[in-house]
Motif scaffolding. Sequence first.
Motif, PDB file in Angstrom:
ATOM      1  N   VAL A 200      10.256  -9.969  -1.698  1.00  0.00           N
ATOM      2  CA  VAL A 200       9.547  -9.947  -2.976  1.00  0.00           C
ATOM      3  C   VAL A 200      10.054  -8.803  -3.843  1.00  0.00           C
ATOM      4  N   GLY A 201      10.216  -7.612  -3.253  1.00  0.00           N
ATOM      5  CA  GLY A 201      10.729  -6.480  -4.014  1.00  0.00           C
ATOM      6  C   GLY A 201      12.107  -6.745  -4.582  1.00  0.00           C
ATOM      7  N   ALA A 202      12.968  -7.363  -3.769  1.00  0.00           N
ATOM      8  CA  ALA A 202      14.321  -7.663  -4.227  1.00  0.00           C
ATOM      9  C   ALA A 202      14.311  -8.703  -5.340  1.00  0.00           C
ATOM     10  N   GLU A 203      13.438  -9.692  -5.229  1.00  0.00           N
ATOM     11  CA  GLU A 203      13.357 -10.712  -6.278  1.00  0.00           C
ATOM     12  C   GLU A 203      12.850 -10.116  -7.588  1.00  0.00           C
ATOM     13  N   VAL A 204      11.855  -9.237  -7.499  1.00  0.00           N
ATOM     14  CA  VAL A 204      11.356  -8.587  -8.708  1.00  0.00           C
ATOM     15  C   VAL A 204      12.437  -7.706  -9.321  1.00  0.00           C
ATOM     16  N   ALA A 205      13.174  -6.975  -8.482  1.00  0.00           N
ATOM     17  CA  ALA A 205      14.273  -6.141  -8.981  1.00  0.00           C
ATOM     18  C   ALA A 205      15.300  -6.998  -9.713  1.00  0.00           C
ATOM     19  N   SER A 206      15.618  -8.142  -9.133  1.00  0.00           N
ATOM     20  CA  SER A 206      16.576  -9.059  -9.751  1.00  0.00           C
ATOM     21  C   SER A 206      16.085  -9.533 -11.117  1.00  0.00           C
ATOM     22  N   THR A 207      14.812  -9.911 -11.190  1.00  0.00           N
ATOM     23  CA  THR A 207      14.256 -10.383 -12.455  1.00  0.00           C
ATOM     24  C   THR A 207      14.227  -9.264 -13.494  1.00  0.00           C
ATOM     25  N   CYS A 208      13.821  -8.076 -13.077  1.00  0.00           N
ATOM     26  CA  CYS A 208      13.792  -6.937 -14.002  1.00  0.00           C
ATOM     27  C   CYS A 208      15.183  -6.652 -14.556  1.00  0.00           C
ATOM     28  N   ARG A 209      16.172  -6.724 -13.706  1.00  0.00           N
ATOM     29  CA  ARG A 209      17.541  -6.452 -14.163  1.00  0.00           C
ATOM     30  C   ARG A 209      17.993  -7.516 -15.152  1.00  0.00           C
TER      31      ARG A 209
END
Length: 388
Positions: free
Chosen positions: A151-160
């Motif tokens: 989940v953290g990685a997916e959110v990081a991806s979306t934020c980027r």
Amino acid sequence: MRAVAIVGASLAGWRAAQELRAQGFEGRMELIGDEPHRPYDRPPLSKDFLAGKQEASDLALAEEPDLAEVDATWRLGRRAVALSTADGAIELDDGTRCRADGVVIATGATPRTLPATPAGVHTLRTLDDAIALRDDLRPGARAVIVGAGFVGAEVASTCRMLGLGVTVVEALEVPLAHVVGPELGAVCAALHADHDVRLLCGAGVERLHGEHRVTAVELTDGTVLPADVVVIGIGARPNTDWLHGSGVTVSNGVQCDAGGVTNLPNVVAVGDVASYGSPNGAQRFEHWTTALEQPATAIHNLLAGRTARNFTTVPYFWSEQYGVRIQFAGHTSPKDEVEIVDGAPDDRRFVARFHRANETTAFLAMNNPKLFTKHRRKLTAKPTTPVG
């Protein structure tokens, strides 16, 4: 059985309702959910919905014909606070008591967070969480993601993708090492560097700065990371507090046997809250596919009044990060050996096989869905074993 109450109205609870009707239950059914929304799909919350590509109406799991077929009484925006197994009554937070002969526990889990969280600090579990977070994601803002799990990685991806500067803080030396091992965990971690996301491993959070709104994240080594928005993704705890004193056995979730049946034959558990046997011992599987598939077995056993079937499955989950699709199926342990059976990790396109004593235990694929599906068929579902 004349009446069944399903506590939890997300995917697992909704599937339990559908299975009750599909398996011939004609009695009264109540669906209790602490959110005000009817069942919706959670995986897009960290991806397309968070990115503004979808709206809430796109996430609905149930259309009007589906709702009519299930024919349930809905109690949404109401939280279960107690279960009395003596008289089959569920007490809600507004004082209402719902009586039922059978109970399905599908209360899911609540994200873990940090103490003293000012505005701008988020967790991501519900639709309302995602709406609040989406409102804070402005291009050029500085985002700190605590936790480099899926989940953290997916959110990081979306934020980027939305144009934020992103730093990910992870307590482990290698993200996802406990799931896919250190070697392949490092490959997943490299996706962050590929997209100019700063990843700090082996780091803990000391405290959050900001009286009214977050301004920075201070790490245990003294590093201070300026932040306009912070997302906490450090796991979740099962929602079982309301079962205290009910007689239902609880230990890191609701303990149930191989068929989803608790120590009380008229009470079953499904989804993220259920802790049941697996080849690696008692476990909770917080996967979309488990919530989708497990209720069929649990409902069969509830209607039978005993454990007549065992739930057999090969755990499966997927993640999408930075345009890369990661798929995993099986059970792994630290003793497993890993070999690449197709492609190359450096190319971010491969299939890896986990094995132990010459027996295949799991497969992980990155950007290789066709071959992953082929290899996944080689995994044999094993019956779960009783817990306790």
